[in-house]
Design a protein around this motif. Structure first.
Motif, short mmCIF file in Angstrom:
data_model
loop_
_atom_site.label_atom_id
_atom_site.label_comp_id
_atom_site.label_asym_id
_atom_site.label_seq_id
_atom_site.Cartn_x
_atom_site.Cartn_y
_atom_site.Cartn_z
N VAL A 1 51.70 31.20 49.80
CA VAL A 1 51.37 30.79 51.17
C VAL A 1 50.05 31.45 51.57
O VAL A 1 49.91 32.67 51.45
CB VAL A 1 52.49 31.20 52.16
N VAL A 2 49.10 30.65 52.00
CA VAL A 2 47.85 31.21 52.54
C VAL A 2 48.16 31.74 53.92
O VAL A 2 48.79 31.05 54.74
CB VAL A 2 46.74 30.14 52.60
N SER B 1 44.48 36.06 53.25
CA SER B 1 45.23 36.57 52.11
C SER B 1 46.19 35.50 51.62
O SER B 1 46.38 34.47 52.28
CB SER B 1 46.00 37.84 52.48
N VAL B 2 46.78 35.75 50.47
CA VAL B 2 47.84 34.89 49.95
C VAL B 2 49.06 35.78 49.76
O VAL B 2 48.99 36.82 49.12
CB VAL B 2 47.45 34.23 48.61
N VAL B 3 50.15 35.38 50.39
CA VAL B 3 51.44 36.07 50.20
C VAL B 3 52.29 35.15 49.34
O VAL B 3 52.12 33.93 49.37
CB VAL B 3 52.12 36.41 51.54
N TYR B 4 53.18 35.73 48.56
CA TYR B 4 53.98 34.90 47.68
C TYR B 4 55.35 35.50 47.46
O TYR B 4 55.57 36.69 47.68
CB TYR B 4 53.27 34.68 46.35
N SER B 5 56.25 34.66 47.01
CA SER B 5 57.60 35.06 46.66
C SER B 5 57.85 34.60 45.23
O SER B 5 57.65 33.43 44.90
CB SER B 5 58.60 34.41 47.61
N LYS B 6 58.29 35.52 44.39
CA LYS B 6 58.56 35.20 43.00
C LYS B 6 59.92 34.51 42.87
O LYS B 6 60.81 34.72 43.69
CB LYS B 6 58.56 36.47 42.16
N PRO B 7 60.10 33.72 41.81
CA PRO B 7 61.42 33.13 41.56
C PRO B 7 62.48 34.23 41.48
O PRO B 7 62.26 35.27 40.87
CB PRO B 7 61.24 32.44 40.20
N GLY B 8 63.61 33.99 42.12
CA GLY B 8 64.70 34.96 42.12
C GLY B 8 64.60 36.00 43.21
O GLY B 8 65.50 36.84 43.35
#
Length: 151
Positions: free
Chosen positions: A137-138, A21-28
């Motif tokens: 992030v993978v 999977s790909v996890v991510y964090s948005k700006p802010g």
């Protein structure tokens, strides 16, 4: 990779499966709360407080997670903060701030393409993203074939 996985989880082709999977964090995005992605399995023992308890009493791991950031992880983009050895004690859930007070956390700042391995029961949290970039992030979850991810 295969030798390490086989020593930890079992034969790769027969006993080990994986999810990608790909996890991510948005700006802010703010700091996450402390959490573990995987629970201690029903009836599993933790290490206790004996000096060598982690060698003799801790339940075997059932999953290992591999993080591979697609951008550099730093103070602006954020990173994952880990509490080393927290996977040894199933009753630490809810006590994540202790890692900060005791200065026992590890900051996963690294370059794009680097890899970070951890036991799926390890407590961690994503740090805030104060940049203008998405933080992808993978995540590869290597797990014993009987384990099904439900989150």
């Amino acid at each position: 990779v295969s030798p390490m996985l086989e020593r930890t989880l079992g034969r790769v082709n027969d006993e080990v499966d994986f999810d990608l999977s790909v996890v991510y964090s948005k700006p802010g995005a703010p700091n996450q709360g402390w959490h573990a992605d995987g629970d201690h399995q029903k009836g599993a023992k933790d290490a206790g407080w004996d000096v060598d308890g982690w060698k003799t009493r801790l339940a075997e791991p059932y999953a290992l997670c591999l993080f591979i950031p697609l951008i550099d992880l730093n103070d602006r983009t954020g990173y994952t903060q880990f509490w080393p050895a927290s996977h040894r004690y199933k009753d630490l859930m809810g006590f994540g701030p202790v890692a900060e007070i005791a200065e026992s956390s590890w900051n996963g700042k690294c370059s794009a393409g680097d890899a970070i391995w951890y036991d799926y029961r390890l407590m961690h949290r994503g740090m805030g993203n104060t940049s203008t970039a998405l933080r992808p992030v993978v995540q590869v979850l290597f797990k014993k074939s009987w384990y099904t991810e439900t989150r």
